[in-house]
Write a protein that holds these residues in place. Structure first.
Motif, PDB file in Angstrom:
ATOM      1  N   ALA A  11       1.585   6.401  -1.331  1.00  0.00           N
ATOM      2  CA  ALA A  11       2.487   6.008  -2.420  1.00  0.00           C
ATOM      3  C   ALA A  11       1.975   6.562  -3.744  1.00  0.00           C
TER       4      ALA A  11
ATOM      5  N   HIS B  70       7.769   1.960  -4.825  1.00  0.00           N
ATOM      6  CA  HIS B  70       6.343   2.222  -5.037  1.00  0.00           C
ATOM      7  C   HIS B  70       5.487   0.965  -5.140  1.00  0.00           C
ATOM      8  N   ASN B  71       5.923   0.023  -5.958  1.00  0.00           N
ATOM      9  CA  ASN B  71       5.025  -1.097  -6.278  1.00  0.00           C
ATOM     10  C   ASN B  71       4.610  -1.919  -5.071  1.00  0.00           C
TER      11      ASN B  71
ATOM     12  N   GLY C  13       9.750   1.428 -12.114  1.00  0.00           N
ATOM     13  CA  GLY C  13       8.757   0.356 -12.124  1.00  0.00           C
ATOM     14  C   GLY C  13       7.331   0.853 -11.951  1.00  0.00           C
ATOM     15  N   ILE C  14       7.146   2.181 -12.042  1.00  0.00           N
ATOM     16  CA  ILE C  14       5.813   2.741 -11.820  1.00  0.00           C
ATOM     17  C   ILE C  14       5.057   2.857 -13.142  1.00  0.00           C
TER      18      ILE C  14
ATOM     19  N   GLU D 100       5.079   0.817   4.798  1.00  0.00           N
ATOM     20  CA  GLU D 100       5.669   2.143   4.645  1.00  0.00           C
ATOM     21  C   GLU D 100       6.863   2.282   5.590  1.00  0.00           C
TER      22      GLU D 100
ATOM     23  N   LEU E 245       4.528  -0.874  -2.052  1.00  0.00           N
ATOM     24  CA  LEU E 245       3.693  -0.026  -1.192  1.00  0.00           C
ATOM     25  C   LEU E 245       2.283   0.077  -1.743  1.00  0.00           C
ATOM     26  N   MET E 246       2.207   0.182  -3.068  1.00  0.00           N
ATOM     27  CA  MET E 246       0.900   0.297  -3.713  1.00  0.00           C
ATOM     28  C   MET E 246       0.080  -0.960  -3.451  1.00  0.00           C
TER      29      MET E 246
END
Ligand SMILES: Nc1ncnc2c1ncn2[C@@H]1O[C@H](COP(=O)(O)OP(=O)(O)OP(=O)(O)O)[C@@H](O)[C@H]1O
Ligand SMILES: [Mg+2]
Lengths: 305, 264
Positions: free
Chosen positions: A176, B111-112, A195-196, B135, B114-115
């Motif tokens: 990611a 993303h968040n 949101g990143i 994922e 998953l991070m």
């Protein structure tokens, strides 16, 4: 004798190319994500070399086994150098992110001078030497009159480089984080709207680039045995050339470019002239850019609307 | 009575002497499509820019009502608009990640989570099961949305290679992959042909009805606005000149005048 001589140059070239490739990745990643050339990156490599040197000297006082010393030094160099890279970004580039394009570039040149002078003040201006850490190796083709040698150190350098490059390629293509980095490269505003945390993603890019450069620094001090506060300049320029040659912004390009620059330099010294080895890489760069303006693996600029 | 999702109260935005938004108040409901219309330069996009933290409003307030909290949107900017407040938006022009695959565009939006699952990437590198599962889940969600917009077969192509209409739809479902409470769409029908506009209507109604996501829609295409809006807010020179149902709007003399100009 001819094949043997050629083979020896090849081995030396790949070793040197590994070092350049590791540094080049940092240039290319930073360029990819924020579109700036981090002129201080060569000096981050130099800081990495010093940290590795200090670590080796300290470990020499202990009786820790060599493989553990190597591993610990690798980790120490990566962690501490990453802190330097992270700090440089926070201090010198982040405040200028919304400024005009040239501002961070000038700030990078300033950081480069700061780092050189800092190391010069802290460690002295004279060269520092390191006793060989890994000795011995293989020799072959002795009957031809020219002995080809492949030292354990060279094997170590090439192996570590391959492993690290594989790990970081996986990181960029499979995780990611890597996805977020590639998104930032294309559109930072939109990435933030997903949101990143873009600032953090950029910081991590500097951390990765710096830690790879520190590994190159460690290899450099082990391979040549001498360093001073100024080694970052030439190594940095050559690694930057490697990044451009491979196509700046492309990670496989940086690896390929590094390898090519290493080979070009060694073969030029071996067959043409050792005095002019430093201009060899740049000459090739000019020629290549005429035919491949974006480097071998670079992609043409995407138009942003 | 529907619950209010967004409350905009006395919002004002000035650029020097220009008043782009003038004392604007309106609400948007959770399971409704609220359209903002008005002539060019009326201040529609500026409303979005205030909502998503791009501009700091000169005066007024904006609140987002979640299940049990009321968020002051003025406090959110940058990535926190999406991450913390749950507001997603698109722009008038298409802003996909053109050199990433269609699937990856949707993965970036997730993303968040998953991070978090990848334990800051370290676990991800070692293929830890927590990350692999998350994922996989994210890929499933992406495929679900691709299926809805009929782009499953193009999942691995670069987003920039899609036809224009498909890019528009992909952009909307990418915003949905953030799992937003409020979806702000700036002229999603611009440049679409009649068939594509009809498909867009279907997609937006699906999002409203099935996903219960509030939609704030800026649109010039009246076939879209009149067909799917539950509520219409009309702006002219930054001021709200009318609000009501689609039908009421169509017949309002004030709105007709703003669009056609007065004969004097
Ligand atoms: N950053 C800015 N600086 C100065 N003026 C601005 C800025 N942003 C918007 N404006 C002005 O505010 C007014 C409203 O602009 P806005 O983009 O919100 O209009 P709009 O309703 O979205 O129009 P369109 O339908 O053409 O997209 C315009 O007069 C515009 O020039
Ligand atoms: Mg607009």
């Amino acid at each position: 004798m001819d094949t043997a001589y050629f083979l020896q140059q090849l081995i030396n070239g790949v070793t040197l190319g590994s070092v350049y490739g590791l540094i080049a990745i940092g240039y290319t990643m930073v360029y990819g994500i924020i579109g700036m050339i981090n002129f201080a990156h060569g000096d981050i490599f130099m800081v990495g070399a010093f940290i590795a040197l200090i670590s080796f000297i300290l470990f020499a006082l202990t009786s820790i086994a060599l493989p553990i010393v190597l591993l610990l030094t690798l980790l120490i160099a990566m962690v501490f150098t990453a802190c330097y890279g992270w700090t440089v970004e926070k201090l010198a580039y982040k405040p200028l992110r919304k400024s005009f394009r040239l501002a961070p570039l000038i700030s990078a040149l300033g950081m480069s001078i700061v780092l050189q002078n800092y190391v010069q003040a802290a460690q002295g201006a004279r060269i520092k030497t390191l006793q060989p850490v890994i000795q011995g190796g293989f020799t072959f083709m002795e009957d031809t009159g020219f002995t080809v040698s492949l030292s354990y150190l060279q094997i170590f350098i090439i192996l570590v480089t391959i492993v690290l490059m594989a790990v970081f390629t996986l990181l960029i293509t499979r995780t990611a984080l890597g996805r977020a980095q590639r998104a930032c490269e294309q559109d930072r505003t939109m990435t933030a709207l997903m949101g990143i945390n873009v600032d953090r993603t950029i910081s991590i890019t500097f951390i990765i680039g710096s830690s790879l450069a520190s590994v190159a620094g460690m290899m450099f001090v082990m391979y040549y045995g001498v360093i001073d506060f100024y080694i970052g300049f030439l190594a940095g320029i050559k690694a930057f050339t490697a990044a451009v040659l491979g196509g700046i912004g492309s990670i496989p390009g940086a690896m390929l470019g590094g390898l090519l620059i290493g080979l070009i330099e060694v073969f030029w010294s071996g067959y043409i002239s050792i005095e002019y080895k430093d201009i060899a890489a740049f000459t090739v760069l000019v020629v290549v850019l005429i035919f491949y303006p974006t480097g071998f693996l670079g992609k043409p600029d995407i138009e942003k609307v | 009575m529907t619950t209010k999702l967004l409350d905009v109260e006395n919002l004002t935005m000035k650029f020097g002497g220009l008043v782009a938004i003038d004392d604007l108040s309106f609400s948007a409901a959770k399971d409704q499509i609220t359209s903002i219309i008005g002539p060019n330069g009326a201040g529609k996009t500026t409303v979005f820019n205030c909502l998503t933290g791009f501009y700091k409003a000169t005066a007024g307030s904006m609140f987002l009502n979640k299940e049990n909290e009321r968020l002051n949107l003025k406090k959110f900017s940058d990535f926190k608009v999406a991450q913390k407040a749950g507001v997603a938006r698109t722009f008038q022009n298409i802003r996909l990640f053109p050199q990433m695959s269609v699937l990856e565009n949707l993965m970036v939006a997730q993303h968040n989570k998953l991070m978090d699952a990848s334990g800051f990437t370290i676990l991800g590198l070692f293929n830890a099961s927590s990350f692999v599962n998350k994922e996989k889940e994210a890929v499933e969600i992406s495929k679900y949305w691709l299926d809805i917009i009929g782009l499953t077969h193009r999942a691995d192509d670069d987003a920039g290679d899609l036809p224009y209409g498909d890019q528009r739809k992909l952009e909307i479902v990418r915003a949905m992959c953030i799992n937003p409470h409020l979806l702000c769409l700036d002229e999603p029908a611009a440049g679409l042909n009649a068939k594509e506009s009809a498909e867009l209507n279907k997609l937006l109604l699906f999002i409203k009805n099935e996903k219960k996501t509030g939609i704030l829609l800026i649109e010039h295409d009246m076939s879209v606005v009149m067909e799917i809006s539950d509520h219409v807010v009309v702006l002219n020179y930054g001021k709200k000149i009318f609000q009501g149902s689609a039908k009421e709007t169509k017949n309002s003399p004030a709105v007709i005048e703003a669009y056609l100009g007065t004969e004097e």
